[in-house]
Structure formats: structure tokens, C-alpha cells
Design a protein around this motif. Structure first.
Motif, PDB file in Angstrom:
ATOM      1  N   ARG A  49     -11.279 -11.711  15.723  1.00 44.83           N
ATOM      2  CA  ARG A  49     -12.695 -11.462  15.438  1.00 44.83           C
ATOM      3  C   ARG A  49     -13.045  -9.981  15.551  1.00 44.83           C
ATOM      4  O   ARG A  49     -13.846  -9.465  14.761  1.00 44.83           O
ATOM      5  CB  ARG A  49     -13.558 -12.313  16.355  1.00 44.83           C
ATOM      6  CG  ARG A  49     -13.439 -13.808  16.008  1.00 44.83           C
ATOM      7  CD  ARG A  49     -14.240 -14.671  16.932  1.00 44.83           C
ATOM      8  NE  ARG A  49     -15.667 -14.372  16.772  1.00 44.83           N
ATOM      9  CZ  ARG A  49     -16.601 -14.753  17.620  1.00 44.83           C
ATOM     10  NH1 ARG A  49     -16.293 -15.449  18.697  1.00 44.83           N
ATOM     11  NH2 ARG A  49     -17.863 -14.445  17.402  1.00 44.83           N
ATOM     12  N   ILE A  50     -12.448  -9.288  16.508  1.00 47.12           N
ATOM     13  CA  ILE A  50     -12.674  -7.842  16.641  1.00 47.12           C
ATOM     14  C   ILE A  50     -12.179  -7.120  15.395  1.00 47.12           C
ATOM     15  O   ILE A  50     -12.871  -6.271  14.828  1.00 47.12           O
ATOM     16  CB  ILE A  50     -11.992  -7.283  17.904  1.00 47.12           C
ATOM     17  CG1 ILE A  50     -12.708  -7.779  19.164  1.00 47.12           C
ATOM     18  CG2 ILE A  50     -11.936  -5.750  17.877  1.00 47.12           C
ATOM     19  CD1 ILE A  50     -11.934  -7.554  20.435  1.00 47.12           C
TER      20      ILE A  50
ATOM     21  N   THR B  90     -12.110   1.187  12.802  1.00 49.20           N
ATOM     22  CA  THR B  90     -10.876   0.658  13.375  1.00 49.20           C
ATOM     23  C   THR B  90     -11.223  -0.241  14.559  1.00 49.20           C
ATOM     24  O   THR B  90     -12.293  -0.101  15.170  1.00 49.20           O
ATOM     25  CB  THR B  90      -9.948   1.790  13.859  1.00 49.20           C
ATOM     26  OG1 THR B  90     -10.580   2.465  14.954  1.00 49.20           O
ATOM     27  CG2 THR B  90      -9.622   2.772  12.741  1.00 49.20           C
ATOM     28  N   ALA B  91     -10.291  -1.123  14.886  1.00 47.88           N
ATOM     29  CA  ALA B  91     -10.483  -1.968  16.058  1.00 47.88           C
ATOM     30  C   ALA B  91     -10.581  -1.105  17.319  1.00 47.88           C
ATOM     31  O   ALA B  91     -11.346  -1.417  18.233  1.00 47.88           O
ATOM     32  CB  ALA B  91      -9.337  -2.970  16.178  1.00 47.88           C
ATOM     33  N   SER B  92      -9.856  -0.003  17.358  1.00 45.96           N
ATOM     34  CA  SER B  92      -9.920   0.901  18.514  1.00 45.96           C
ATOM     35  C   SER B  92     -11.314   1.488  18.682  1.00 45.96           C
ATOM     36  O   SER B  92     -11.813   1.610  19.803  1.00 45.96           O
ATOM     37  CB  SER B  92      -8.906   2.039  18.364  1.00 45.96           C
ATOM     38  OG  SER B  92      -7.603   1.539  18.451  1.00 45.96           O
ATOM     39  N   GLU B  93     -11.950   1.863  17.572  1.00 42.48           N
ATOM     40  CA  GLU B  93     -13.305   2.402  17.644  1.00 42.48           C
ATOM     41  C   GLU B  93     -14.280   1.354  18.169  1.00 42.48           C
ATOM     42  O   GLU B  93     -15.135   1.663  19.012  1.00 42.48           O
ATOM     43  CB  GLU B  93     -13.760   2.884  16.264  1.00 42.48           C
ATOM     44  CG  GLU B  93     -13.037   4.115  15.781  1.00 42.48           C
ATOM     45  CD  GLU B  93     -13.306   4.424  14.318  1.00 42.48           C
ATOM     46  OE1 GLU B  93     -13.109   5.586  13.938  1.00 42.48           O
ATOM     47  OE2 GLU B  93     -13.706   3.528  13.549  1.00 42.48           O
TER      48      GLU B  93
ATOM     49  N   LYS C 164      -6.866  11.400  22.838  1.00 41.35           N
ATOM     50  CA  LYS C 164      -6.929   9.959  23.087  1.00 41.35           C
ATOM     51  C   LYS C 164      -5.628   9.509  23.720  1.00 41.35           C
ATOM     52  O   LYS C 164      -4.577  10.108  23.526  1.00 41.35           O
ATOM     53  CB  LYS C 164      -7.136   9.178  21.775  1.00 41.35           C
ATOM     54  CG  LYS C 164      -8.390   9.536  21.023  1.00 41.35           C
ATOM     55  CD  LYS C 164      -9.543   8.781  21.577  1.00 41.35           C
ATOM     56  CE  LYS C 164     -10.793   9.070  20.743  1.00 41.35           C
ATOM     57  NZ  LYS C 164     -11.887   8.248  21.107  1.00 41.35           N
ATOM     58  N   ARG C 165      -5.710   8.430  24.485  1.00 45.61           N
ATOM     59  CA  ARG C 165      -4.519   7.820  25.074  1.00 45.61           C
ATOM     60  C   ARG C 165      -4.530   6.344  24.762  1.00 45.61           C
ATOM     61  O   ARG C 165      -5.583   5.733  24.630  1.00 45.61           O
ATOM     62  CB  ARG C 165      -4.505   8.010  26.579  1.00 45.61           C
ATOM     63  CG  ARG C 165      -4.310   9.446  26.958  1.00 45.61           C
ATOM     64  CD  ARG C 165      -4.000   9.558  28.390  1.00 45.61           C
ATOM     65  NE  ARG C 165      -3.829  10.968  28.721  1.00 45.61           N
ATOM     66  CZ  ARG C 165      -3.535  11.384  29.908  1.00 45.61           C
ATOM     67  NH1 ARG C 165      -3.396  10.527  30.882  1.00 45.61           N
ATOM     68  NH2 ARG C 165      -3.393  12.659  30.136  1.00 45.61           N
TER      69      ARG C 165
ATOM     70  N   ALA D 248     -16.418  -0.785  25.361  1.00 44.93           N
ATOM     71  CA  ALA D 248     -16.104  -0.358  26.725  1.00 44.93           C
ATOM     72  C   ALA D 248     -17.152   0.620  27.256  1.00 44.93           C
ATOM     73  O   ALA D 248     -17.583   0.512  28.411  1.00 44.93           O
ATOM     74  CB  ALA D 248     -14.714   0.283  26.768  1.00 44.93           C
ATOM     75  N   ARG D 249     -17.585   1.551  26.407  1.00 47.22           N
ATOM     76  CA  ARG D 249     -18.619   2.508  26.833  1.00 47.22           C
ATOM     77  C   ARG D 249     -19.931   1.791  27.158  1.00 47.22           C
ATOM     78  O   ARG D 249     -20.581   2.099  28.165  1.00 47.22           O
ATOM     79  CB  ARG D 249     -18.855   3.558  25.755  1.00 47.22           C
ATOM     80  CG  ARG D 249     -17.735   4.554  25.628  1.00 47.22           C
ATOM     81  CD  ARG D 249     -18.031   5.585  24.533  1.00 47.22           C
ATOM     82  NE  ARG D 249     -16.905   6.441  24.290  1.00 47.22           N
ATOM     83  CZ  ARG D 249     -16.591   7.516  25.009  1.00 47.22           C
ATOM     84  NH1 ARG D 249     -17.356   7.852  26.026  1.00 47.22           N
ATOM     85  NH2 ARG D 249     -15.541   8.243  24.718  1.00 47.22           N
ATOM     86  N   GLU D 250     -20.302   0.831  26.324  1.00 45.63           N
ATOM     87  CA  GLU D 250     -21.530   0.074  26.582  1.00 45.63           C
ATOM     88  C   GLU D 250     -21.410  -0.728  27.875  1.00 45.63           C
ATOM     89  O   GLU D 250     -22.352  -0.792  28.664  1.00 45.63           O
ATOM     90  CB  GLU D 250     -21.842  -0.838  25.401  1.00 45.63           C
ATOM     91  CG  GLU D 250     -22.295  -0.066  24.178  1.00 45.63           C
ATOM     92  CD  GLU D 250     -22.500  -0.942  22.954  1.00 45.63           C
ATOM     93  OE1 GLU D 250     -22.390  -2.184  23.057  1.00 45.63           O
ATOM     94  OE2 GLU D 250     -22.760  -0.368  21.878  1.00 45.63           O
TER      95      GLU D 250
END
Length: 65
Positions: free
Chosen positions: A33-34, A44-47, A19-20, A53-55
């Protein structure tokens, strides 16, 4: 006696795996809210942001990776 190699940076550890880090700016209310949504799903917020982003990429860039 071996010299101890100093840590290049102090603070947070790099993300696990391949990951970066990606820095962006967002409205503070959106960030709040995220984070709340992520906590509510035990994630996690990153997940949550990676999933979003993928969607988005699937909807706007069909067939590209």
C-alpha cells in the motif's frame, strides 16, 4: 598503469545527498500500500516513509530533533 579500484558492493547505489539506509520489517500488505500510494503521488516509497516518520516524531517528540 593505474589499478582500477573495485566497487565495494554491487547492487543499488547509495541514496543521494546526506541520506542513510534504514532497514525495518513490515507487513507485506502495508509495504504494498505504501508503494502504491507513492506511485500515485509520483514519489518514492522512501520519501513517503520519511514524511510519515517526521510527522510521527512531531506528534510524539515535540521540540526534539
Amino acid at each position: 598503469m593505474a589499478d582500477a579500484k573495485p566497487s565495494p558492493r554491487k547492487g543499488r547505489k547509495p541514496p543521494p545527498g546526506d541520506k542513510r539506509q534504514f532497514l525495518t520489517s513490515m507487513d507485506p500488505e502495508v509495504i504494498r500500500r505504501i508503494k502504491q500510494a507513492a506511485i500515485g503521488q509520483d514519489r518514492t516509497a522512501s520519501e513517503v516513509m520519511e514524511e510519515a516518520a517526521r510527522e510521527w516524531l512531531e506528534r510524539h517528540h515535540t521540540g526534539k530533533k
